[in-house]
Write an enzyme that holds these catalytic residues in place. Structure first.
Site, PDB file in Angstrom:
ATOM      1  N   SER A 174      50.710 106.635 -10.301  1.00  0.00           N
ATOM      2  CA  SER A 174      50.810 106.027 -11.634  1.00  0.00           C
ATOM      3  C   SER A 174      50.453 107.057 -12.704  1.00  0.00           C
ATOM      4  O   SER A 174      51.062 107.108 -13.778  1.00  0.00           O
ATOM      5  CB  SER A 174      49.844 104.847 -11.761  1.00  0.00           C
ATOM      6  OG  SER A 174      50.408 103.688 -11.215  1.00  0.00           O
TER       7      SER A 174
ATOM      8  N   LYS B 289      37.536 104.561  -8.192  1.00  0.00           N
ATOM      9  CA  LYS B 289      38.704 105.123  -7.517  1.00  0.00           C
ATOM     10  C   LYS B 289      39.282 106.297  -8.323  1.00  0.00           C
ATOM     11  O   LYS B 289      39.522 107.378  -7.796  1.00  0.00           O
ATOM     12  CB  LYS B 289      39.740 103.999  -7.410  1.00  0.00           C
ATOM     13  CG  LYS B 289      40.938 104.288  -6.598  1.00  0.00           C
ATOM     14  CD  LYS B 289      41.938 103.128  -6.681  1.00  0.00           C
ATOM     15  CE  LYS B 289      41.415 101.811  -6.161  1.00  0.00           C
ATOM     16  NZ  LYS B 289      42.482 100.791  -5.999  1.00  0.00           N
TER      17      LYS B 289
ATOM     18  N   HIS C 283      35.001 105.326 -20.087  1.00  0.00           N
ATOM     19  CA  HIS C 283      34.436 106.693 -20.107  1.00  0.00           C
ATOM     20  C   HIS C 283      35.557 107.721 -20.164  1.00  0.00           C
ATOM     21  O   HIS C 283      35.357 108.862 -20.564  1.00  0.00           O
ATOM     22  CB  HIS C 283      33.497 106.919 -18.901  1.00  0.00           C
ATOM     23  CG  HIS C 283      34.210 107.210 -17.625  1.00  0.00           C
ATOM     24  ND1 HIS C 283      34.341 108.478 -17.123  1.00  0.00           N
ATOM     25  CD2 HIS C 283      34.864 106.407 -16.760  1.00  0.00           C
ATOM     26  CE1 HIS C 283      35.041 108.433 -15.987  1.00  0.00           C
ATOM     27  NE2 HIS C 283      35.362 107.181 -15.756  1.00  0.00           N
TER      28      HIS C 283
ATOM     29  N   LYS D  28      42.926 101.809 -16.624  1.00  0.00           N
ATOM     30  CA  LYS D  28      44.083 101.747 -15.717  1.00  0.00           C
ATOM     31  C   LYS D  28      43.800 100.806 -14.568  1.00  0.00           C
ATOM     32  O   LYS D  28      42.695 100.818 -14.005  1.00  0.00           O
ATOM     33  CB  LYS D  28      44.329 103.165 -15.178  1.00  0.00           C
ATOM     34  CG  LYS D  28      45.615 103.303 -14.420  1.00  0.00           C
ATOM     35  CD  LYS D  28      46.800 103.573 -15.321  1.00  0.00           C
ATOM     36  CE  LYS D  28      48.120 103.480 -14.608  1.00  0.00           C
ATOM     37  NZ  LYS D  28      48.541 102.072 -14.377  1.00  0.00           N
TER      38      LYS D  28
ATOM     39  N   LYS E 207      41.717  95.967 -14.798  1.00  0.00           N
ATOM     40  CA  LYS E 207      42.469  95.107 -13.873  1.00  0.00           C
ATOM     41  C   LYS E 207      42.866  93.839 -14.598  1.00  0.00           C
ATOM     42  O   LYS E 207      42.155  93.384 -15.497  1.00  0.00           O
ATOM     43  CB  LYS E 207      41.593  94.726 -12.670  1.00  0.00           C
ATOM     44  CG  LYS E 207      42.408  94.311 -11.460  1.00  0.00           C
ATOM     45  CD  LYS E 207      42.962  95.540 -10.768  1.00  0.00           C
ATOM     46  CE  LYS E 207      43.602  95.288  -9.464  1.00  0.00           C
ATOM     47  NZ  LYS E 207      43.675  96.532  -8.680  1.00  0.00           N
TER      48      LYS E 207
HETATM   49  N1  GLU Z   1      47.058  98.080  -8.162  1.00  0.00           N
HETATM   50  C1  GLU Z   1      46.872  99.402  -7.650  1.00  0.00           C
HETATM   51  C2  GLU Z   1      45.412  99.632  -7.315  1.00  0.00           C
HETATM   52  O1  GLU Z   1      44.684  98.711  -7.083  1.00  0.00           O
HETATM   53  C3  GLU Z   1      47.473 100.468  -8.558  1.00  0.00           C
HETATM   54  C4  GLU Z   1      46.856 100.595  -9.899  1.00  0.00           C
HETATM   55  C5  GLU Z   1      47.585 101.530 -10.845  1.00  0.00           C
HETATM   56  O2  GLU Z   1      48.550 102.155 -10.437  1.00  0.00           O
HETATM   57  O3  GLU Z   1      47.160 101.608 -11.996  1.00  0.00           O
HETATM   58  O4  GLU Z   1      44.959 100.732  -7.162  1.00  0.00           O
END
Ligand code: GLU
Length: 473
Positions: A364, A96, A67, A72, A108
């Site tokens: 990030s 998140k 979306h 990420k 992920k």
């Molecule tokens: N692995 C981290 C998380 O679960 C960071 C993810 C990121 O920075 O893209 O939020």
């Protein structure tokens, strides 16, 4: 999910989502779209190990939602990796990012290996081959999908990823933005390493500053003097413990695989870390009591419990014995929905993962912006601000005939470094998100817990985004 069914992390995320969607007004079809994992890439590839043996590696990358672009989310290296887990974690990333207003969809990745059982060279080969597989399927790129560190990975792996990507995409000017969590020399941003732990601290500090929430649980306002138990001394646990200690909390216990240690006077995470490095175990730390069964530490009497390791560690079985008044989910998915219900009934405040550990992805985002703009934060304004502050201060001193102390002078004149800007951007993000979620909860008292309020926040943001995009074609 019956008690005998195997635990499905994705189902547990769906369950929390469904619980929250009742407090929103979106039509069913749209809710189904928000929930669905859009693309699931399951791969197998061979890697020749140091002893000449060929091993077939199982790996995944899931893009939960586009979306907003890019997708990420981190990449984990763990023997527990499976498709269900990666799908759940990718979904959590969508929610998140939405809550903290980071304009990304969720993704992920996971590679099913135990990194401790491989040499550095083997790990490099696995990481580079995984990256090449992602490139082949167009599953990575600064505008497509941007991985980051997660459980079992760090700066080193991110450096291998960016190098592999850049060499397969010669001339791509924004190649550095294909992954975040890189070393500074490879386009990383200052402040990324501690970001998740610092975000956890900022989020919990904000909750502890809410008088009403503290009074309800018989606690005083503020983090100072509060007792904290941390599970996991990895990057997130270490930095969470560090910031709580630096702000006057007492970290009375730290838990790891091999056991836990307790000291009512408080533990110093750096000393514990060095002890573990030296002896190979957290146990027998000078001045502390050993707790042989690591998970017993979760049940210690304390004000704040920070599970910062893996999912599903507090469930229907042990939740009734957990005594903490506040649980800050630094890991992804440490509590099961059954545990949520138990804590809601007990009045324990569960500050949910899907926004509390968003510090990593928030920074990030800052790193990605830095990569796209090709300039370090602070480079343009640091000297200007310092010159201006020096001038203002000298005018004030001249007009008042008084001078400030050397310490104050240093503080007032200081122009922002990259790390200052990153930390302040993170602080602002975590405070705003905490207040927004709490407001949603307050506005609708039938919402049972903070996680549900966070989901409502996320669903409304992603829902608005989908509704405005329309359905194509
Ligand atoms: N692995 C981290 C998380 O679960 C960071 C993810 C990121 O920075 O893209 O939020």
């Amino acid at each position: 999910m019956s008690n005998n069914a195997p635990y499905s992390f994705f189902k547990s995320v769906e369950k929390s989502f469904d619980k929250a969607s009742k407090f929103t007004n979106w039509e069913n079809g749209l809710l189904e779209q928000i929930k669905a994992c859009n693309s699931v890439y399951s791969m197998r590839f061979p890697v020749k190990m140091d002893d000449g043996r060929i091993e077939v590696i199982e790996a995944y990358r899931v893009q939960h939602s586009q979306h907003k672009s890019p997708c990420k989310g981190g990449i984990r290296f763990s023997e527990e990796v499976n498709q269900d887990e990666v799908m759940a974690l990718a979904s959590l990333m969508t929610y998140k990012c939405a809550i903290v207003n980071v304009p990304f969809g969720g993704g992920k990745g996971g590679i099913k290996i135990n990194p401790r059982e491989h040499s550095t060279y083997e790990l490099e080969k696995i990481t580079r081959r995984y990256t090449a597989e992602l490139v082949k399927k167009n599953f990575i790129g600064p505008g497509i999908d941007v991985p980051a560190p997660d459980y079992g990975t760090g700066e080193r792996e991110m450096a291998w990823i960016v190098d592999t990507y850049a060499s397969l995409k010669p001339g791509e000017i924004d190649a550095a933005g294909c992954v975040t969590g890189k070393p500074i020399t490879q386009g990383g941003v200052r402040g990324r390493k501690e970001a998740t732990g610092l975000g956890v601290f900022f989020g919990i500090r904000e909750v502890c500053n809410m008088k009403e929430e503290m009074e309800k649980r018989g606690l005083t306002v503020g983090v100072a003097g509060k007792t904290v138990v941390v599970q996991g001394l990895g990057n997130v646990g270490y930095h969470s413990a560090k910031f709580f200690r630096e702000h006057g909390s007492k970290v009375i216990a730290i838990a790891e695989f091999e056991g836990a240690i307790f000291n009512a006077e408080g533990l110093n995470e750096e000393e514990v870390f060095q002890h573990r490095k030296k002896t190979g175990s957290i146990l027998n730390f000078p001045g502390a009591t050993n707790i042989t069964k690591s998970t017993d530490a979760l049940e210690l009497a304390c004000d704040i419990l920070i599970p910062a390791a893996l999912e599903n560690v507090i469930n229907g079985e042990n939740a009734p014995r957990v005594q903490a008044k506040i649980i800050g989910e630094a890991a992804n998915g440490p509590l099961t929905p059954e545990a949520d219900d138990i804590f809601a009934a007990k009045g324990t405040l569960v500050v949910p993962d899907m926004y509390l550990n968003a510090g990593g992805v928030t920074v990030s985002y800052f790193e990605w912006l830095k990569n796209l703009s090709h300039v370090r934060y602070g480079r343009m304004e640091k000297r200007f601000t310092e010159n201006l502050n020096t001038h203002i201060l000298s005018q004030i001193e001249e007009l008042t005939g008084k001078t400030v102390s050397a310490a104050e002078r240093g503080f007032i004149m200081h122009g922002p470094e990259e790390v200052d800007l990153v930390h302040s951007g993170l602080e602002e993000t975590m405070i705003t998100a905490t207040r927004e979620i709490m407001q949603i909860w307050k506005d609708n008292p039938s919402i049972p817990d903070m996680r549900t309020a966070a989901y409502v926040c996320a669903i409304n943001k992603v829902g608005t985004s989908y509704a405005e995009l329309g359905i194509f074609p």
